[in-house]
Design an enzyme around this catalytic site. Structure first.
Site, PDB file in Angstrom:
ATOM      1  N   SER A   1     -22.105 -42.268  17.681  1.00  0.00           N
ATOM      2  CA  SER A   1     -21.033 -41.669  16.899  1.00  0.00           C
ATOM      3  C   SER A   1     -20.968 -42.377  15.559  1.00  0.00           C
ATOM      4  CB  SER A   1     -19.702 -41.830  17.634  1.00  0.00           C
ATOM      5  OG  SER A   1     -19.334 -43.197  17.593  1.00  0.00           O
ATOM      6  N   LYS A   2     -20.024 -41.934  14.748  1.00  0.00           N
ATOM      7  CA  LYS A   2     -19.899 -42.477  13.388  1.00  0.00           C
ATOM      8  C   LYS A   2     -19.774 -44.004  13.384  1.00  0.00           C
ATOM      9  CE  LYS A   2     -18.441 -38.672  10.579  1.00  0.00           C
ATOM     10  NZ  LYS A   2     -17.364 -37.771  10.941  1.00  0.00           N
ATOM     11  N   ARG A   3     -19.221 -44.540  14.464  1.00  0.00           N
ATOM     12  CA  ARG A   3     -19.076 -45.989  14.545  1.00  0.00           C
ATOM     13  C   ARG A   3     -20.408 -46.710  14.395  1.00  0.00           C
ATOM     14  NH1 ARG A   3     -18.183 -48.189  19.168  1.00  0.00           N
ATOM     15  NH2 ARG A   3     -18.512 -46.251  20.290  1.00  0.00           N
TER      16      ARG A   3
END
Ligand code: GLU
Length: 480
Positions: free
Chosen positions: A247-249
């Site tokens: 994910s964006k993390r």
């Protein structure tokens, strides 16, 4: 080889975001499967969620697939063109008593669910509306209550042989009567996907593991509609290095980011192919035609794949070496053009590539590490200024400029001679000239060998930059 020789697969992105790395990888597997079986690879845009779907997202997804060179056959299908058909099919199922109207509001469902959960019973939709009396139904109709259609899940077991996971079984009693048509008249994902996959003649549904729980529902719909089932295969999810879903993390997950960073498509595709698939050999560099030759679903692993940007960058470097300087120069020129820098002199770019060499992993590095090759408006590295700029340096630079103006062969050797001789004349170490010159003409303290760098930049530009260095030094206050 697949038996009937008419493989038809698809990638079906939802245009609610940019092209995700996971979707790009699923697209690639579908594409390779189609091409290695002489089949068709189709593109369907799943834009039934009118609120969240965006035209620009659909465009960017299409561009992303084109950038990867995954050509699809036949026209792109947009689900939003088929709302009538989904409604028709849902209503047909109601008429055949295989589905029913549901008038429950979200609040009512939430309340009943909370109650069930608090008494530690699990919750699936309780079929309240399936059991409505004629009067209740009439009342709801009179009230003009919004109504959805739910599929009446039959009893039994849904089982299928997944192309990657083997047999997967699900007790139907664990599947709730899922919504197939929402109260706003739009179809649920499960209905739309089945209607489309059937209409498009899809033979193999290859998609991410996150859809495994949808497949039994879709199989029930195929059966209710009396349609032949496609085969299903679920490919492993892509995880970040910490083993949670990518994910964006974990950094950028959209393909446009990698394009913007200057990863070359061949390397990106090569990298994606290895996310969950292996040729079962040690080879690492594969072009699309080579992948097509080698691809088979047997090579897809069950365990999740880990996204490793360093490996992607390593592969990109390997691809740059494979493509060769001339080709890399043309692509760099296109990349720079997209960034607003127009350089037609291919030879110049080839020299820049040679000079920066192994320091470059992706095109963006050319701008980060070699900004001065393309722009004059750089500033001097602050640490470098403290270390290398001294009172009196301007006089040395003025002398250098004078000698450089007279230098006929502005090449590596000629430049080295001038600078080393000047150091002797001025009674200083060559490094006392070399460091400030580098900083003056590039703004940086590191980079390619100084004499090569000067040769590439050329006489005019070097002199201009040294002159502005002199102006800077004249205005600087070294006593502070
Ligand atoms: N629109 C769905 C997604 O993006 C497609 C899933 C499928 O391939 O059936 O996940």
């Amino acid at each position: 080889m697949i038996k009937n020789n008419k493989v038809r697969v698809r990638i079906a992105p939802s245009p609610t975001g940019y092209l995700h790395v996971g979707t790009a990888r699923t697209a690639l597997f579908n594409y390779l499967f189609a091409r290695s079986n002489n089949g068709a690879f189709l593109l369907r845009i799943e834009d039934t969620d009118l609120e969240r779907s965006r035209d620009e997202m659909a465009e960017s997804i299409i561009e992303g697939l084109q950038w990867m060179n995954l050509e699809w056959d036949e026209d792109i299908l947009y689900q939003s063109d088929y709302f009538d058909e989904y409604q028709e099919k849902a209503i047909e199922l109601v008429k055949r008593k295989l589905a029913y109207w549901c008038y429950c509001t979200d609040e009512e469902i939430k309340e009943r669910k909370n109650k069930a959960m608090s008494s530690k019973k699990g919750w699936i939709y309780d079929r309240r509306c399936y059991h409505l009396s004629g009067e209740e139904r009439e009342r709801f109709e009179k009230e003009d209550r919004p109504k959805a259609i739910r599929f009446l899940v039959p009893s039994g077991i849904s089982s299928y042989e997944d192309l990657i996971h083997g047999v997967i079984k699900k007790e139907n009693s664990e599947i709730e009567d899922f919504v197939i048509l929402k109260s706003d008249g739009t179809p649920s994902y499960n209905l739309a996907v089945v209607v489309d996959d059937h209409r498009m003649g899809i033979t193999h549904v290859i998609r991410g593991d996150d859809h495994i729980s949808n497949t039994p529902k879709q199989i029930l719909l195929y059966k209710a509609l009396g349609w032949e089932l496609p085969e299903f295969g679920h490919v492993p999810l892509i995880l970040g290095k910490d083993r949670s879903k990518l994910s964006k993390r974990h950094g950028a997950v959209s393909l446009s980011y990698y394009k913007d960073e200057g990863i070359i498509p061949e390397a990106f595709v090569n990298y994606l192919a290895f996310l969950g698939w292996s040729p079962k050999t040690e080879e690492e560099i594969f072009s699309i035609p080579e992948l097509i030759k080698r691809f088979s679903l047997d090579g897809i692993q069950i365990k999740p794949a880990i996204f490793d940007i360093e490996r992607l960058e390593w592969l990109n470097g390997a691809w740059m070496a494979k493509l060769g300087r001339e080709e890399v120069a043309s692509r760099l020129s296109e990349y720079l053009y997209r960034k607003g820098i127009s350089i037609d002199d291919k030879d110049y770019l080839v020299k820049v590539i040679e000079a920066l060499g192994k320091r470059i992993k992706k095109f963006k590095d050319f701008l980060v590490r070699g900004y001065y090759f393309f722009y004059d408006d750089f500033s001097y590295d602050e640490e470098g200024v403290k270390k290398h700029f001294r009172k009196g340096l301007e006089e040395k630079m003025k002398e250098l400029i004078k000698q450089l103006k007279e230098l006929a062969n502005f090449d590596e050797n000629g430049l080295e001679n001038v600078i080393r001789n000047l150091a002797e004349e001025l009674n200083c170490k060559a490094s006392e000239l070399i460091h400030p010159i580098r900083l003056g003409i590039s703004g940086m303290t590191v980079g390619p060998g100084l004499f090569v760098l000067m040769e590439i930049l050329g006489k005019k530009r070097v002199i201009k930059r040294l002159e502005s260095l002199v102006r800077y030094l004249e205005g600087a206050d070294f006593d502070k």
